[in-house]
Design a protein around this motif. Structure first.
Motif, PDB file in Angstrom:
ATOM      1  N   ARG A 163      -6.835  -1.181 -11.190  1.00  0.00           N
ATOM      2  CA  ARG A 163      -6.221  -1.062  -9.861  1.00  0.00           C
ATOM      3  C   ARG A 163      -6.923  -1.959  -8.849  1.00  0.00           C
ATOM      4  N   TRP A 177      -5.601  -5.022  -6.538  1.00  0.00           N
ATOM      5  CA  TRP A 177      -5.750  -5.081  -5.079  1.00  0.00           C
ATOM      6  C   TRP A 177      -6.514  -6.338  -4.660  1.00  0.00           C
ATOM      7  N   ARG A 204       2.062   6.656  -6.923  1.00  0.00           N
ATOM      8  CA  ARG A 204       0.986   7.507  -7.431  1.00  0.00           C
ATOM      9  C   ARG A 204       1.269   8.965  -7.152  1.00  0.00           C
ATOM     10  N   ALA A 205       1.795   9.235  -5.949  1.00  0.00           N
ATOM     11  CA  ALA A 205       2.071  10.622  -5.583  1.00  0.00           C
ATOM     12  C   ALA A 205       3.140  11.219  -6.504  1.00  0.00           C
ATOM     13  N   TRP A 251       0.833  -1.204   0.000  1.00  0.00           N
ATOM     14  CA  TRP A 251       0.000   0.000   0.000  1.00  0.00           C
ATOM     15  C   TRP A 251       0.871   1.260   0.000  1.00  0.00           C
ATOM     16  N   TRP A 252       1.921   1.239   0.825  1.00  0.00           N
ATOM     17  CA  TRP A 252       2.832   2.380   0.916  1.00  0.00           C
ATOM     18  C   TRP A 252       3.533   2.609  -0.419  1.00  0.00           C
ATOM     19  N   THR A 306       0.971   3.999  -3.018  1.00  0.00           N
ATOM     20  CA  THR A 306       0.613   5.411  -2.834  1.00  0.00           C
ATOM     21  C   THR A 306       1.796   6.320  -3.150  1.00  0.00           C
ATOM     22  N   SER A 307       3.020   5.910  -2.851  1.00  0.00           N
ATOM     23  CA  SER A 307       4.150   6.795  -3.134  1.00  0.00           C
ATOM     24  C   SER A 307       4.410   6.879  -4.644  1.00  0.00           C
ATOM     25  N   VAL A 338      -0.817   1.186 -10.540  1.00  0.00           N
ATOM     26  CA  VAL A 338      -1.432   2.349  -9.896  1.00  0.00           C
ATOM     27  C   VAL A 338      -1.876   3.424 -10.876  1.00  0.00           C
TER      28      VAL A 338
END
Lengths: 65, 382
Positions: free
Chosen positions: B188, B192, A61-62, A54-55, A58-59, B181
């Motif tokens: 996505r 998941w 994507r950021a 997850w981390w 998200t990084s 992502v």
């Protein structure tokens, strides 16, 4: 060239996680103290991997934004 | 695997999931507070505490406790007496109008195990945790409700197994844990769903399967009564319920002397469903995390107080007893409970993303991302 059989590639890591976390479910039944702690590590392994993925997700994507 | 067998497994995954998803969501949501039912009850409901006693104090005679129960509840009888696992020093009494009355209608009272004094009368019925528990176990529909939820659990297990089978073809070009992502939400969420589904399979399989076993508890007890219990009671099984009972303290001490390494857990009084008509059955538990979940029944004559028989539980009762902690997650302290709760939330995410993917796949093919279409297996080996 023939590729390796499918289970060797796709299933190897999930199988490892399943075995570790499955054995961990039994650890806490065997005793208290160290057995409980081993169980937390083993049953918590899928949670730790999920948190890491997850981390990562998200990084990435950021950064893409 | 051929394309046609992949299609069959995908069909099993789709339909076993669709049939059970709404019930599994309910089970995951009601199960979440149940992991912490003890803590929630402590927070929401006051309870009397037993008197502080010096270590090594001899508990009061059970006969004295029963005398106190009779005085407080004239005309009533005790069906079961249990030592509270979570509150040492507390005795839990199940009381009704007759020994043969339906235990579901029992009222409960707690007594101090050391002084024999009345503590309180917990009323579980209106409690938040009880409402969650009833929804989780039988949806207020009794045995049919339990068996129905057990069937949903079997569909859940089928969905997990078929999910494992189709995971490989879907993931053949992706690494473990890969989440695309920067693609559309459908892709996505597919990633998941696949990743979370495969990473928690050991837990979902164990909790799913033990949940199914728990739905058969009533049936397991029935079979035990007709087989082992009947055999242990022997030829005296048809004697009437004694008008005057032998001392329960003496019965418990006699049983204890036969099992010095175990602790008494519950006394079932003569005439109740877990005892004989003329016999006490006293259930003992071990003192390790595993053996404390296993019970050993000792039969004591309810009229003469004589030892009658004791046996280890048969495999089908042992399986049921082991299934309980493995389903509840209450056997490894608060840390294990928290891990249990996180895994429960992950399961909810798997259910919701799975439902979303089914909806996304129902769109006309041109609008569907190609990743959601069943991959072709044969091509991958070319």
């Amino acid at each position: 060239m023939l590729r390796k059989p499918i289970w060797q590639r796709t299933y190897i890591l999930p199988t490892l996680v399943a075995v570790v976390s499955g054995v961990g479910l039994i650890f806490a039944l065997l005793g208290d103290g160290i057995w409980d702690a081993l169980s937390w590590l083993a049953v918590g392994l899928p949670v730790a991997i999920a948190a890491w993925v997850w981390w990562q997700a998200t990084s990435i994507r950021a950064k893409a934004r | 695997m051929t394309n046609s067998s992949l299609r069959k497994w995908a069909w099993v995954h789709k339909w076993s999931s669709l049939v059970s998803t709404i019930f599994l969501l309910m089970l995951c949501i009601t199960g979440l507070p149940l992991i912490f039912h003890h803590e929630i009850d402590d927070l929401l409901h006051d309870s009397a505490h037993p008197a502080e006693v010096a270590p090594g104090t001899q508990p009061v005679s059970l006969d004295q406790v029963l005398q106190n129960v009779r005085e407080r509840y004239p005309g009533k009888v005790v069906q079961f007496l249990s030592w509270d696992d979570e509150n040492p020093g507390v005795l839990f009494l199940s009381i009704n109008d007759s020994v043969s009355a339906d235990p579901m209608t029992n009222q409960f009272a707690r007594f101090d195990a050391n002084t024999g004094n009345f503590l309180d009368e917990p009323d579980f019925n209106g409690r938040f945790t009880m409402i969650m528990y009833r929804l989780h176990t039988d949806m207020y529909a009794g045995l049919p409700g339990k068996l129905f939820l057990g069937l949903m659990g079997l569909f859940f297990v089928a969905a997990i197994v078929s999910g494992i089978v189709i995971y490989g073809p879907f993931m053949r070009k992706l690494k473990f844990g890969a989440i695309r992502v920067n693609r559309t939400r459908a892709v996505r969420w597919l990633d998941w769903h696949n990743f979370l589904g495969i990473v928690v399979i050991a837990w979902t399989l164990v909790v799913g399967a033990t949940g199914v076993v728990n739905t058969w508890a009533d049936l397991v007890v029935k079979v035990w009564q007709f087989t082992q219990l009947s055999e242990m009671l022997g030829p005296g099984r048809d004697r009437p319920v004694p008008t005057k009972l032998a001392s329960v303290e003496d019965a418990m001490q006699l049983a204890r002397s036969k099992l010095p390494d175990m602790e008494p857990q519950t006394v079932a009084f003569p005439g109740t469903i877990f005892a004989g008509r003329a016999h006490y059955v006293i259930f003992f538990k071990g003192n390790t995390p595993l053996t404390s979940r296993l019970l050993k029944p000792v039969v004591i004559d309810g009229e003469t107080g004589a030892f009658t028989d004791m046996q280890d539980m048969p495999w089908f009762v042992t399986t049921l007893l082991i299934s309980k902690p493995l389903h509840f997650g209450d056997y490894g302290g608060m840390t294990l409970k928290v891990i249990w709760a996180i895994l429960d939330v992950i399961t909810i995410i798997i259910l919701v993303t799975g439902l979303y993917l089914w909806i996304a796949r129902r769109r006309v093919p041109a609008e569907q991302p190609p990743e959601l279409v069943l991959p072709s297996v044969e091509r991958s080996h070319a």
